[in-house]
Every structure is written in structure tokens, then in C-alpha cells.
Motif scaffolding. Structure first.
Motif, PDB file in Angstrom:
ATOM      1  N   TYR A  94       2.609  15.231 -24.586  1.00 19.90           N
ATOM      2  CA  TYR A  94       1.980  15.888 -25.728  1.00 19.90           C
ATOM      3  C   TYR A  94       3.061  16.404 -26.665  1.00 19.90           C
ATOM      4  O   TYR A  94       4.084  16.941 -26.235  1.00 19.90           O
ATOM      5  CB  TYR A  94       1.123  17.062 -25.254  1.00 19.90           C
ATOM      6  N   TRP A 100      -3.699  22.328 -25.049  1.00 15.83           N
ATOM      7  CA  TRP A 100      -3.852  21.737 -23.721  1.00 15.83           C
ATOM      8  C   TRP A 100      -5.021  22.379 -22.978  1.00 15.83           C
ATOM      9  O   TRP A 100      -5.424  23.510 -23.284  1.00 15.83           O
ATOM     10  CB  TRP A 100      -2.573  21.838 -22.892  1.00 15.83           C
ATOM     11  N   SER A 104      -4.642  18.244 -18.495  1.00 14.79           N
ATOM     12  CA  SER A 104      -3.999  17.500 -19.578  1.00 14.79           C
ATOM     13  C   SER A 104      -2.657  16.952 -19.073  1.00 14.79           C
ATOM     14  O   SER A 104      -1.842  17.707 -18.539  1.00 14.79           O
ATOM     15  CB  SER A 104      -3.736  18.411 -20.781  1.00 14.79           C
ATOM     16  N   ALA A 347      -3.991  10.068 -22.858  1.00 16.11           N
ATOM     17  CA  ALA A 347      -4.978  11.063 -23.279  1.00 16.11           C
ATOM     18  C   ALA A 347      -5.258  10.981 -24.776  1.00 16.11           C
ATOM     19  O   ALA A 347      -4.402  10.623 -25.574  1.00 16.11           O
ATOM     20  CB  ALA A 347      -4.494  12.469 -22.930  1.00 16.11           C
ATOM     21  N   ARG A 349      -7.909  13.165 -27.830  1.00 16.29           N
ATOM     22  CA  ARG A 349      -8.843  14.248 -28.157  1.00 16.29           C
ATOM     23  C   ARG A 349     -10.078  13.615 -28.779  1.00 16.29           C
ATOM     24  O   ARG A 349     -10.005  13.050 -29.870  1.00 16.29           O
ATOM     25  CB  ARG A 349      -8.170  15.226 -29.126  1.00 16.29           C
ATOM     26  N   GLU A 360     -11.387  16.483 -23.948  1.00 19.84           N
ATOM     27  CA  GLU A 360     -10.055  15.971 -23.635  1.00 19.84           C
ATOM     28  C   GLU A 360     -10.297  14.764 -22.723  1.00 19.84           C
ATOM     29  O   GLU A 360     -10.759  14.916 -21.588  1.00 19.84           O
ATOM     30  CB  GLU A 360      -9.255  17.048 -22.893  1.00 19.84           C
ATOM     31  N   THR A 423     -12.504  18.474 -19.818  1.00 21.02           N
ATOM     32  CA  THR A 423     -11.579  17.361 -19.586  1.00 21.02           C
ATOM     33  C   THR A 423     -12.342  16.270 -18.832  1.00 21.02           C
ATOM     34  O   THR A 423     -12.938  16.529 -17.789  1.00 21.02           O
ATOM     35  CB  THR A 423     -10.360  17.810 -18.772  1.00 21.02           C
TER      36      THR A 423
END
Length: 428
Positions: A94, A100, A104, A347, A349, A360, A423
Motif C-alpha cells: 500500500y 487500511w 489488508s 487488493a 478498494r 476492501e 474486508t
């Protein structure tokens, strides 16, 4: 050099792996959180730039090797290997300033086991500390609702931690710091005028104010609560004129006093003079002052201690390793209450059509599919041992502002709550 900013067991694992012939197996480590600090709705990633600096400086010079040799920490074979240590793998993660949430995949470190395992402690030290400070700072700047915040916690923490705190706070929206080393190393703007000792040094408050205004100009900030606040405000305007920059209040009922001082300043014609408040503020105190005529906040102790959460609880776990056939095999810790999820992660968003974050989404083994409104979160930081992800601090600051703005409105609540978005794991 940052090589000794580590734990003894990293080197004993290395020695044992070298002896077993497994040290050079391709491995994937992941730095991630299992949960948010209790009651928090989101976290902020900070320390990425400092971590990249630490990786570049992670070398075992003669002095470091001498410490290990003298203490018999590792054997001669391991010492010889460490003398040539360079991280030559890949790191993705990230970007700094990003939000986060639980699980994550903040950092993925891929290389040989020997190369990657040695970075565990220093990466966790930097990420856990800086992200805790940035997460607290983000809540404070959000509560301030656009009014400037000044970081002034240097005297409340370790001298080196103070520099990192100033940097992390700036990323999360603080406007300035009192720490000059943060200005030197990272370009964080600094500010400061005087303390109570300066007033007490002089024979009278009037003498102190005249000296400060003479030296720093009428736009300076005068500390108003050494003696009587109303008298200090009167003196300040008399000496500096209606163009007095600001008055600072450091004690008492700040909300009530701010209203009284605002009325007095306006009556004296100093309608543009700002009111800055300090005194052990946190995000809750700042939020409670939102209706008061306060123009800025100085925050110290609560910021540099993470406002009750001085660490994020990040962990660094092996999630994949090379198998007998040369392919990566997912591995994961399964002990009670400390579950890890195996496999290399990606990952994004997930956002709705209005750009508001909804989840997430973490893909295991392959990137999750962007449905058109989503935003990828993972960027290249180190490629084949070379740092490629370094960026100006203001870029991280701008990223934080944009990432926070896309969170659901519930993120603005100071009350305790769960993660503001879930998540979701997708197994490729």
C-alpha cells in the motif's frame, strides 16, 4: 546502518536455514493487521518512505559483524553470508497515506527466505509506530474540520520517535511541527514562538510581549495564560496592535475561554487575531471544541502516543514458499486467535458509482477484478532490490486526504465502532 535494528532470533533462524539448505527457497512474506485497534473505524498507512530508506541501509558492515561475532550470535558461515547481504527481491504494498483495514496486505516481500526474514523486525518497527501515529493524527485532523493542527509532542517521546511522529502526523493532515529535525530530514514545515519560561524570564508580562513582538513582528502568537488571560489579551493588542497574529491558551476550560477571548479581541478591534489552543488535546477534545471560536490546535502527548493505541498490531508472516517442484505453495499459521491467510495477495478498494468505498477486496493468488469504479491499492516499492516507490511526502499527504474523503460518512464519527468497510477475500 539498520541491520542491527532487529531481533536475535532472525539471525538464529537464518543460521539454521543455511545449515538445512532451505535458506534460499523463494518465499513470500506479508505484513498485515489482523484487526483494527479496539473501537477504531479505519487506520492510516505511514512509514513507507522510512522503510524504504531502512531497506537500502540494511547492510552488515565490519562493526555490525564484530558485534555478532563477539557475542557468538551466529557461526562463521552465517557471518560470511551476512557480510555480502543485499536484499535483491521484490516488495509491493500500500502506498503511504492510504487507509487500511483488517487483513489488508500492506506489504508483500518476495525473495529468498534468508533475504526476506531479516527485514521482519525493522519493517514492523517502522510500520507499527508510524501508522499508529498517522491513524491518531487522521482522527484529529478530521475532528478539526479544516482548522490547522500543529504537532508539538517532541518532549513527550523518544527523541528519534519524535521525528518520525512529526513526519507521520504531516502525512495525516497536520500543518506544521515544532520539531526541527523533521524539517531537516523530511521538509515538514515548522512553527513555534514562546513558552511560559520566556514570560517568566522578564520583569513583567508587558516586557515579555514587547520583546517578542519586537523580534518576531506583530503577526506572532502570544502565550496568554501565564498570569491573567484577559489582561494578557489586552496587553497583546495594545503592544502589537489589531494586527496581532494569534493568542495561545494552554490551560483552563478551553471552550469557555475561547468564547471570552474572541469577544474581547473583537471588542479591541483585533477581529483577525486567531485563537490557538493547546493543553493535552486529543481527537475527542478537538471535536468538543468544534463550536468554539478556535482557529488552531496544538497537539502533543496524545498524538505521539497514538491517542491510546501506540501500535497497530501489524504482523509479518510467511504466506508462501517454494515447493519441491519449484512452484510457490501457500502456507499459513493456524493457531487459535492468530490466524493467517496463505498465498500472495492483491487488493483494491471497491467503490460505488459515487466513489464511496464499500469494501476492501483482497484477491489471493491473483488480482481481484475491477468492476469499473474500484481503485487498486498495491504499488511497486522495490524491484529486484532497487527502490522504485520513493515519492515526495506531499504526495502521501494528498493521497491520505483523497483516500479518507472516499470513506463512508460513518468514518467521521468519533464514537467507538467497527471497521467502516468490510474486508472481503477472493480465492483465485
Amino acid at each position: 546502518m539498520t541491520s542491527l535494528l532487529t531481533d536475535h532470533y532472525e539471525l538464529t533462524m537464518l543460521q539454521a536455514a543455511l545449515g538445512a539448505g532451505t535458506a534460499h527457497r523463494r518465499s513470500v512474506f506479508e505484513l498485515f493487521p489482523r484487526r483494527l485497534p479496539e473501537g477504531r473505524r479505519y487506520g492510516v498507512v505511514a512509514g513507507v518512505g522510512r522503510a524504504l530508506d531502512a531497506i537500502e541501509d540494511f547492510r552488515f558492515d565490519d562493526e555490525a559483524l564484530g558485534v555478532l561475532d563477539e557475542g557468538r550470535v551466529v557461526d562463521e558461515e552465517t557471518l560470511a553470508w551476512l557480510a555480502d547481504y543485499r536484499f535483491t527481491g521484490d516488495i509491493r504494498g500500500y502506498a503511504e497515506g492510504e487507509m487500511w483495514f483488517p487483513y489488508s496486505p500492506l506489504l508483500t516481500v518476495e525473495g529468498t527466505f534468508a533475504e526476506a526474514v531479516l527485514l521482519e523486525t525493522v519493517l514492523l518497527s517502522i510500520y507499527n509506530h508510524d501508522s499508529a501515529i498517522a491513524s491518531a493524527a487522521s482522527r484529529m485532523t478530521m475532528a478539526a474540520a479544516g482548522r490547522p493542527c500543529i504537532e508539538m509532542g517532541s518532549r513527550r517521546t523518544h527523541e528519534e520517535a519524535a521525528v518520525a511522529c512529526a513526519r507521520a502526523a504531516y502525512i495525516a493532515g497536520f500543518d506544521t511541527t515544532s520539531n526541527l529535525a523533521a524539517r531537516q530530514r523530511y521538509g515538514v514545515p515548522t512553527a513555534g514562538t514562546s513558552a511560559h519560561s520566556f514570560t517568566l524570564l522578564h520583569d513583567s508580562e508587558e516586557d515579555a510581549f514587547r520583546a517578542q513582538v519586537s523580534s518576531l513582528g506583530e503577526g506572532t502568537t502570544l502565550l496568554a495564560d501565564t498570569y491573567d488571560i484577559a489582561e494578557a489579551v489586552r496587553l497583546g493588542v495594545e503592544i502589537a496592535g489589531p494586527g496581532l497574529g494569534a493568542v495561545r491558551i494552554d490551560s483552563g476550560d478551553l471552550g469557555v475561554l475561547a468564547h471570552e477571548v474572541r469577544r474581547q479581541l473583537d471588542d479591541l478591534g483585533a477581529t483577525e487575531t486567531r485563537i490557538v489552543v493547546t493543553s493535552d488535546l486529543d481527537e475527542f477534545a478537538i471535536a468538543s471544541l468544534r463550536a468554539a471560536p478556535v482557529d488552531g490546535y496544538g497537539v502533543g502527548t496524545q498524538l505521539v502516543t497514538g491517542s491510546g493505541h501506540p501500535t497497530c498490531g501489524f504482523v509479518y508472516k510467511l504466506v508462501a514458499r517454494e515447493g519441491e517442484d519449484g512452484e510457490l505453495v501457500s502456507v499459513a499459521k493456524r493457531s487459535k486467535d492468530k490466524i493467517s491467510i496463505g498465498g500472495r495477495k492483491f487488493a483494491l478498494r471497491r467503490r460505488n458509482a459515487r466513489g464511496v468505498a464499500e469494501a476492501e477486496v483482497v484477491g489471493i493468488g491473483e488480482p481481484p477484478v475491477d468492476d469499473g469504479d474500484d481503485r487498486s491499492l498495491v504499488v511497486d516499492l522495490v524491484t529486484e532490490g532497487e527502490v522504485v516507490g520513493r515519492e515526495p511526502l506531499d504526495a502521501a499527504r494528498a493521497r491520505h486526504h483523497a483516500a479518507r474523503a472516499e470513506l463512508p460518512r460513518a468514518a467521521q464519527q468519533m464514537s467507538r465502532g467497527e471497521a467502516v468497510i468490510p474486508t472481503v477475500h477472493l480465492d483465485g
